[in-house]
Design a protein around this motif. Structure first.
Motif, PDB file in Angstrom:
ATOM      1  N   TYR A 282       0.825  -1.212   0.000  1.00 39.27           N
ATOM      2  CA  TYR A 282       0.000   0.000   0.000  1.00 39.27           C
ATOM      3  C   TYR A 282       0.857   1.259   0.000  1.00 39.27           C
ATOM      4  O   TYR A 282       0.419   2.326  -0.365  1.00 39.27           O
ATOM      5  CB  TYR A 282      -0.969  -0.011   1.189  1.00 39.27           C
ATOM      6  CG  TYR A 282      -0.307   0.053   2.535  1.00 39.27           C
ATOM      7  CD1 TYR A 282       0.015  -1.101   3.226  1.00 39.27           C
ATOM      8  CD2 TYR A 282      -0.014   1.272   3.132  1.00 39.27           C
ATOM      9  CE1 TYR A 282       0.616  -1.053   4.461  1.00 39.27           C
ATOM     10  CE2 TYR A 282       0.582   1.329   4.367  1.00 39.27           C
ATOM     11  CZ  TYR A 282       0.904   0.165   5.028  1.00 39.27           C
ATOM     12  OH  TYR A 282       1.509   0.209   6.259  1.00 39.27           O
ATOM     13  N   LYS A 283       2.134   1.125   0.405  1.00 38.82           N
ATOM     14  CA  LYS A 283       3.000   2.316   0.418  1.00 38.82           C
ATOM     15  C   LYS A 283       3.462   2.683  -0.995  1.00 38.82           C
ATOM     16  O   LYS A 283       3.980   3.758  -1.219  1.00 38.82           O
ATOM     17  CB  LYS A 283       4.218   2.047   1.284  1.00 38.82           C
ATOM     18  CG  LYS A 283       3.880   1.910   2.745  1.00 38.82           C
ATOM     19  CD  LYS A 283       5.105   1.523   3.537  1.00 38.82           C
ATOM     20  CE  LYS A 283       4.774   0.415   4.498  1.00 38.82           C
ATOM     21  NZ  LYS A 283       5.443  -0.840   4.290  1.00 38.82           N
TER      22      LYS A 283
ATOM     23  N   GLN B 163      -5.791   6.187   0.156  1.00 39.84           N
ATOM     24  CA  GLN B 163      -6.470   7.478  -0.012  1.00 39.84           C
ATOM     25  C   GLN B 163      -7.097   7.936   1.299  1.00 39.84           C
ATOM     26  O   GLN B 163      -7.034   9.119   1.645  1.00 39.84           O
ATOM     27  CB  GLN B 163      -7.548   7.357  -1.093  1.00 39.84           C
ATOM     28  CG  GLN B 163      -6.958   7.372  -2.481  1.00 39.84           C
ATOM     29  CD  GLN B 163      -7.979   7.038  -3.546  1.00 39.84           C
ATOM     30  OE1 GLN B 163      -9.082   6.593  -3.229  1.00 39.84           O
ATOM     31  NE2 GLN B 163      -7.639   7.246  -4.787  1.00 39.84           N
ATOM     32  N   ILE B 164      -7.668   6.981   2.034  1.00 44.61           N
ATOM     33  CA  ILE B 164      -8.294   7.357   3.300  1.00 44.61           C
ATOM     34  C   ILE B 164      -7.223   7.729   4.317  1.00 44.61           C
ATOM     35  O   ILE B 164      -7.424   8.611   5.154  1.00 44.61           O
ATOM     36  CB  ILE B 164      -9.179   6.203   3.812  1.00 44.61           C
ATOM     37  CG1 ILE B 164     -10.418   6.079   2.914  1.00 44.61           C
ATOM     38  CG2 ILE B 164      -9.606   6.425   5.245  1.00 44.61           C
ATOM     39  CD1 ILE B 164     -11.161   4.790   3.058  1.00 44.61           C
ATOM     40  N   MET B 165      -6.069   7.085   4.240  1.00 42.55           N
ATOM     41  CA  MET B 165      -5.012   7.342   5.211  1.00 42.55           C
ATOM     42  C   MET B 165      -4.388   8.713   5.039  1.00 42.55           C
ATOM     43  O   MET B 165      -3.658   9.167   5.899  1.00 42.55           O
ATOM     44  CB  MET B 165      -3.900   6.302   5.053  1.00 42.55           C
ATOM     45  CG  MET B 165      -4.147   5.044   5.804  1.00 42.55           C
ATOM     46  SD  MET B 165      -2.628   4.220   6.144  1.00 42.55           S
ATOM     47  CE  MET B 165      -2.592   3.078   4.827  1.00 42.55           C
ATOM     48  N   GLY B 166      -4.612   9.337   3.881  1.00 42.48           N
ATOM     49  CA  GLY B 166      -3.999  10.637   3.659  1.00 42.48           C
ATOM     50  C   GLY B 166      -2.607  10.517   3.093  1.00 42.48           C
ATOM     51  O   GLY B 166      -1.728  11.305   3.400  1.00 42.48           O
ATOM     52  N   PHE B 167      -2.398   9.529   2.256  1.00 39.12           N
ATOM     53  CA  PHE B 167      -1.093   9.291   1.675  1.00 39.12           C
ATOM     54  C   PHE B 167      -1.085   9.510   0.167  1.00 39.12           C
ATOM     55  O   PHE B 167      -0.054   9.733  -0.437  1.00 39.12           O
ATOM     56  CB  PHE B 167      -0.687   7.842   1.980  1.00 39.12           C
ATOM     57  CG  PHE B 167       0.784   7.627   2.038  1.00 39.12           C
ATOM     58  CD1 PHE B 167       1.364   6.585   1.346  1.00 39.12           C
ATOM     59  CD2 PHE B 167       1.600   8.452   2.788  1.00 39.12           C
ATOM     60  CE1 PHE B 167       2.712   6.373   1.397  1.00 39.12           C
ATOM     61  CE2 PHE B 167       2.956   8.242   2.838  1.00 39.12           C
ATOM     62  CZ  PHE B 167       3.510   7.200   2.150  1.00 39.12           C
ATOM     63  N   MET B 168      -2.256   9.432  -0.423  1.00 40.19           N
ATOM     64  CA  MET B 168      -2.363   9.560  -1.876  1.00 40.19           C
ATOM     65  C   MET B 168      -3.589  10.415  -2.180  1.00 40.19           C
ATOM     66  O   MET B 168      -4.614  10.268  -1.519  1.00 40.19           O
ATOM     67  CB  MET B 168      -2.547   8.166  -2.497  1.00 40.19           C
ATOM     68  CG  MET B 168      -2.378   8.134  -3.975  1.00 40.19           C
ATOM     69  SD  MET B 168      -2.250   6.461  -4.585  1.00 40.19           S
ATOM     70  CE  MET B 168      -3.828   6.216  -5.289  1.00 40.19           C
TER      71      MET B 168
ATOM     72  N   ARG C 136      -7.477   2.291   0.709  1.00 38.74           N
ATOM     73  CA  ARG C 136      -6.860   2.406   2.036  1.00 38.74           C
ATOM     74  C   ARG C 136      -5.900   3.586   2.075  1.00 38.74           C
ATOM     75  O   ARG C 136      -5.905   4.379   3.007  1.00 38.74           O
ATOM     76  CB  ARG C 136      -6.098   1.111   2.310  1.00 38.74           C
ATOM     77  CG  ARG C 136      -5.560   1.003   3.692  1.00 38.74           C
ATOM     78  CD  ARG C 136      -4.556  -0.115   3.712  1.00 38.74           C
ATOM     79  NE  ARG C 136      -5.174  -1.333   4.172  1.00 38.74           N
ATOM     80  CZ  ARG C 136      -4.516  -2.490   4.325  1.00 38.74           C
ATOM     81  NH1 ARG C 136      -3.257  -2.571   4.009  1.00 38.74           N
ATOM     82  NH2 ARG C 136      -5.129  -3.555   4.762  1.00 38.74           N
TER      83      ARG C 136
ATOM     84  N   VAL D  54      -6.988  11.814  -3.831  1.00 37.08           N
ATOM     85  CA  VAL D  54      -8.191  11.079  -4.222  1.00 37.08           C
ATOM     86  C   VAL D  54      -8.727  11.555  -5.561  1.00 37.08           C
ATOM     87  O   VAL D  54      -9.021  10.766  -6.451  1.00 37.08           O
ATOM     88  CB  VAL D  54      -9.282  11.223  -3.135  1.00 37.08           C
ATOM     89  CG1 VAL D  54     -10.482  10.389  -3.487  1.00 37.08           C
ATOM     90  CG2 VAL D  54      -8.734  10.819  -1.783  1.00 37.08           C
TER      91      VAL D  54
END
Lengths: 115, 146
Positions: B78-79, B119-124, B117, B126
């Motif tokens: 996911y990273k 996108q919700i985490m704030g890493f990518m 996942r 949306v």
């Protein structure tokens, strides 16, 4: 993975790791994934954040401790978005032989019994 | 066998009968030759195949190996936002369907779950694709309007 404000990061990290250990988690590794602008502005604890630091903590913990960890992190003001995720390396990569050609003729008509 | 028959045919009838009766046929290994002992009408020898000569069921040797997708056998982390960004639209940020990416069921599911996942985490992002990843090689078969 969490995102935090820039100043006081060391103290905040220490706090969170101690909280993890209190709940019976064994911390394996702590990685810093860098500070950058967030992909979208996140509002948490009545504040709008546009920049954040990403930290990744590897830890072993009982499954029951996840809820209490999440509760604690959500209360922390410095943590913008707490997340607990299963370790990806524990999942095996199944060997795939390739796309098996499906006979579409069988799927054209349903084989259900009709009165 | 065939040459023998031809020779017999060429010879005269009288000679043929003698020839056939006294013929020394060299049989192929595994076959037992049955000589037709009647008159010159039957000019051929019949072969009854032995057990070793019957067709053996073997897997198709010209079978092509099954087609593999691009992500076959690889782990999706996911990273790895660069990889995940290759499967989303640069304009809207929506995840491409199976008919566009050409992935098998498992991998498509893994990609969608990882993308959501992250996108919700704030890493990518949306709603758009990260501008740093716009120059990536095209993986999906989608045509953009120029």
């Amino acid at each position: 993975m969490k995102t935090k404000k820039q100043p006081e990061t060391a103290a905040a990290l220490k706090r969170t790791v101690e909280a993890l250990m209190d709940r019976g988690a064994i911390v394996r590794n702590l990685e810093n994934l860098g500070d950058r602008t967030l992909p979208y502005k996140i509002s948490s604890h009545s504040q709008r954040h546009s920049r954040g630091g990403y930290f990744l903590v590897d830890f072993y913990a009982p499954a029951t401790a996840v809820e209490s960890i999440m509760e604690h992190l959500s209360r922390d003001i410095d943590v913008i978005r707490p997340n607990v995720v299963k370790h990806p390396l524990t999942q095996e990569v199944k060997e795939c032989e390739g796309i098996v050609p499906v006979p579409l003729e069988e799927k054209l008509y349903s084989t259900k019994k009709r009165k | 066998m065939a040459t023998l028959v031809a020779i017999c045919g060429d010879l005269g009838r009288k000679k043929l009968t003698h020839f056939v009766k006294a013929a020394l046929c060299l049989p192929d290994p595994g076959t037992h030759v049955v000589l037709w002992r009647s008159r010159s009408q039957y000019k051929y020898t019949k072969q009854v195949a032995g057990n070793e000569d019957l067709p053996v069921l073997v897997e198709d040797p010209y079978k092509e190996p099954l087609k593999k997708i691009i992500l076959c056998g690889k782990r999706i982390d996911y990273k790895n936002t660069q990889l995940l960004s290759q499967f989303i639209s640069p304009f809207t940020g929506c995840i491409y369907g199976r008919h566009v990416t050409g992935l098998c069921g498992k991998k498509q599911k893994e990609i969608t779950n990882a993308t959501k996942r992250v996108q919700i985490m704030g890493f990518m992002p949306v709603t758009y694709k990260d501008p740093a990843y716009l120059k990536d090689p095209k993986v999906c078969n989608i045509k953009y309007r120029e």
